[in-house]
Scaffold this motif. Structure first.
Motif, short mmCIF file in Angstrom:
data_model
loop_
_atom_site.label_atom_id
_atom_site.label_comp_id
_atom_site.label_asym_id
_atom_site.label_seq_id
_atom_site.Cartn_x
_atom_site.Cartn_y
_atom_site.Cartn_z
N GLY A 35 48.34 13.02 -7.51
CA GLY A 35 47.19 12.15 -7.29
C GLY A 35 46.12 12.44 -8.31
O GLY A 35 46.34 13.14 -9.31
N PRO A 36 44.91 11.92 -8.11
CA PRO A 36 43.82 12.17 -9.05
C PRO A 36 43.50 13.65 -9.15
O PRO A 36 43.62 14.40 -8.17
CB PRO A 36 42.65 11.36 -8.47
CG PRO A 36 43.00 11.15 -7.03
CD PRO A 36 44.49 11.06 -6.98
N ALA A 37 43.07 14.08 -10.33
CA ALA A 37 42.85 15.49 -10.58
C ALA A 37 41.48 15.96 -10.07
O ALA A 37 40.50 15.21 -10.09
CB ALA A 37 42.96 15.78 -12.06
N ILE A 38 41.44 17.20 -9.60
CA ILE A 38 40.21 17.87 -9.23
C ILE A 38 40.30 19.31 -9.72
O ILE A 38 41.38 19.81 -10.01
CB ILE A 38 39.96 17.86 -7.70
CG1 ILE A 38 41.13 18.55 -6.98
CG2 ILE A 38 39.77 16.44 -7.19
CD1 ILE A 38 40.89 18.78 -5.50
N VAL A 39 39.14 19.98 -9.80
CA VAL A 39 39.10 21.37 -10.27
C VAL A 39 38.37 22.22 -9.24
O VAL A 39 37.31 21.83 -8.72
CB VAL A 39 38.39 21.47 -11.64
CG1 VAL A 39 38.16 22.93 -12.01
CG2 VAL A 39 39.22 20.79 -12.72
N LEU A 40 38.92 23.41 -8.97
CA LEU A 40 38.32 24.38 -8.07
C LEU A 40 37.97 25.65 -8.85
O LEU A 40 38.76 26.12 -9.68
CB LEU A 40 39.28 24.76 -6.94
CG LEU A 40 39.95 23.65 -6.13
CD1 LEU A 40 40.84 24.26 -5.05
CD2 LEU A 40 38.91 22.73 -5.50
N LEU A 41 36.79 26.20 -8.57
CA LEU A 41 36.37 27.47 -9.16
C LEU A 41 36.11 28.48 -8.04
O LEU A 41 35.70 28.11 -6.94
CB LEU A 41 35.10 27.29 -10.00
CG LEU A 41 35.15 26.25 -11.13
CD1 LEU A 41 33.80 26.19 -11.84
CD2 LEU A 41 36.26 26.58 -12.13
N HIS A 42 36.31 29.75 -8.34
CA HIS A 42 36.25 30.80 -7.32
C HIS A 42 34.97 31.62 -7.44
O HIS A 42 34.24 31.55 -8.43
CB HIS A 42 37.46 31.72 -7.46
CG HIS A 42 37.55 32.40 -8.80
ND1 HIS A 42 36.87 33.56 -9.10
CD2 HIS A 42 38.23 32.06 -9.93
CE1 HIS A 42 37.12 33.92 -10.34
NE2 HIS A 42 37.95 33.02 -10.87
#
Length: 564
Positions: A35-42
């Protein structure tokens, strides 16, 4: 054996790992879903490992990318003595650009919330910013507090740092600040052993760099960026988050692009909220990242049938290749890589089940040979020389027999004979499962197992008959990667040893020219000469106690055999 399973237990098997090159640095990331891309940061000192449950929860709706902040997880540090949040924001912009992900929604939590906020304010991106737990202090954090909280992480050869850091981990769960064990500073936190184990892994992976972004976040004032951000931004916090009170200091009255979201502590409710927020601006046209990683890079993940194998590579990419196999640790393998890298391109993998390489669904020797063959198929267009040390030798011999077109020459550095292995009933002692202990004993047991492996063969045998004649490497640079490799997969790090034990019972005779190295009075090298005498294409020669003084023997063999 308690806690041991012969099958792969990694519930995150569908999460792929890779590197992207940003200048001379490598950024490590995890990816899954469609699906559409997303970004996660920690947050700090965590890594993208933190987000693996969330990634799986989002995978049906999005293509999820979770990046390791520079200096954390498997990402290279920035190389700046005292980096600030702006430096991490610049690195984030470069990483997102290299991946083609600048125009996707960005979720960040705690430390990374400040990185993402600064990035958004200065680079006018992403299309939507979700900050979960943004610290907005009422006054600047005193430098003395930061220095005490961020006490340096200093490794030592004796492993004393393990106890010191374990105390830090335990006390961070009891008091804030952790270094002030006062009754009035007590926190009400309940976390599982799995959470502590993962937190410890990430802290130890960051090591001396654990405070880079963490301390920068403490020094950073987010107010100017909050006032200047032009991206639609939601600042949320769960009701049980220590930063929940910061929500009231978000200047929503001064910047119409800001909104706040008091969140439930219930994970399912939080995940539903996150899916809704991410979906508001997800770009359907962006569903994959473009990685600049190539197989000439120093660190690579290679897909095999049961997951991925991680391999380090050393030396000139254009040089002839030598595959170095070592198990259950990498102490000897790393020494051989160091000794040979000036003349050859060295491939040193974490064998399946160890470190960063996924465990296989089967621990049959043929399964390991097949996985290593898949690795070679991706990393080399031509046959390679294989050097096997320790208990990896039978697997190397099986590999050469089953895939002769992939293996040009064999070098066996001990461990090939079945007599060098313990009895089957002793395998659980050779590769034990160290149960998690709140006292941290599992960490100390792992460290001393590594040290003992340099003094005895097998490592758990304290008798005089087990004394090794190699030059022991007790320094932490030699032990640390293996220490982390065992901790990452405590139930599987010995899978390759078990497979090799089975292979040793019925060794084939490869057709390749083979060099058996022999070290007198070392139990790892027992019975090698009688074994090599049965092989038409094998010969035996002495090697030195120190691998660095043995490189010429191997180099001469490879050079001579290449000319014949």
């Amino acid at each position: 054996m308690a806690g041991y399973s012969s099958g792969a237990t990694d519930q995150n098997r569908n999460i792929r790992r890779a590197f992207v090159s940003v200048g001379s640095k490598k950024v490590h990331y995890r990816a899954c879903g469609s699906g559409p891309a997303i970004v996660l940061l920690h947050d700090s000192p965590r890594s993208s490992r933190l987000h693996t449950p969330t990634m799986l929860g989002l995978a049906n709706s999005f293509t999820v990318f979770a990046l390791d902040t520079p200096g954390y997880g498997n990402s290279d540090p920035l190389g700046i003595e005292q980096p600030e949040i702006g430096d991490f924001a610049d690195a984030l912009d470069q990483a997102l650009g290299a991946l083609g992900l600048r125009d996707v929604p960005l979720y960040a939590t705690h430390t990374s919330a400040k990185i993402a906020l600064d990035y958004s304010a200065r680079y006018s991106g992403p299309p939507r910013l979700i900050l979960d737990g943004l610290s907005i202090p009422t006054s600047p954090t005193p430098p003395d507090f930061i220095a005490a909280y961020m006490r340096p992480f200093v490794k030592d050869d004796d492993g004393a740092f393990i106890a010191k850091e374990w105390i830090r981990v335990r006390d961070m769960l009891r008091w804030f600040p952790w270094f002030n064990p006062d009754a009035s500073k007590r926190m009400q936190l309940e976390v599982s052993p799995d959470w502590i184990r993962d937190y410890t892994l990430d802290l130890f992976a960051a090591g001396p760099h654990y405070s880079d972004a963490y301390a920068a976040a403490m020094r950073y004032d987010p107010k100017p960026a909050l006032l200047g951000v032009t991206t639609p931004t939601v600042v949320g916090a769960k009701s049980d988050d220590v930063l929940f009170d910061s929500l009231q200091r978000v200047p929503t009255d001064k910047n119409s692009n800001l909104e706040t979201a008091p969140l439930s502590a219930d994970r399912e409710e939080w995940l539903a909220w996150l899916i809704k927020e991410l979906g508001q601006s997800a770009n359907e046209s962006i569903s994959s990242a473009k990685s600049s990683s190539t197989f000439d890079d120093d660190h690579v993940y290679v897909d095999v049938n049961d997951g991925q194998i991680f391999a380090r590579q050393y030396g000139d990419a254009a040089a002839p290749k030598v595959l170095v196999l070592d198990t259950p640790f990498l102490v000897q393998g790393q020494q051989w890589a160091e000794a040979l890298k000036q003349d050859y391109r060295i491939i040193l993998p974490d064998l399946p089940g160890f470190g960063e390489s996924d465990a296989l669904n089967s621990i049959l020797p043929e399964s390991f040979a097949r996985a290593i063959n898949s690795l070679l198929t991706e990393l080399s267009d031509t046959p390679v020389a294989v050097l096997a040390t320790g208990y990896a030798a039978p697997l190397a011999i099986l590999l050469a027999h089953k895939y002769p077109h992939k293996v040009r020459h064999l070098i066996i550095d001990g461990g090939a004979s079945q007599k060098s292995f313990p009895e089957a009933s002793d395998l659980d002692e050779l590769v034990p499962y160290f149960e998690f202990s709140h006292a941290g004993s599992h960490l100390h047991e792992t460290w001393h197992m590594l040290r003992d492996s340099q003094a005895s063969w097998p490592w758990h045998d304290r008798s005089n008959n087990a004394h090794r004649n190699i030059e022991p490497k007790f320094e932490h640079p030699y032990l640390y990667d293996s220490f982390m490799g065992v901790l990452k997969q405590p139930a599987h790090y010995g899978d390759a040893v078990r497979a090799s034990f089975s292979a040793a019972a019925d060794l084939p005779v490869p057709t390749q020219d083979t060099l058996f190295l022999e070290l007198e009075n070392d139990p790892a090298f027992c019975d090698l000469r009688s074994l090599s005498d049965k092989w038409p294409a094998a010969r035996t020669t002495s090697r030195a106690a120190d691998i660095s003084n043995s490189a010429d023997v191997v180099l001469n063999f490879l050079s001579t055999e290449s000319q014949t």
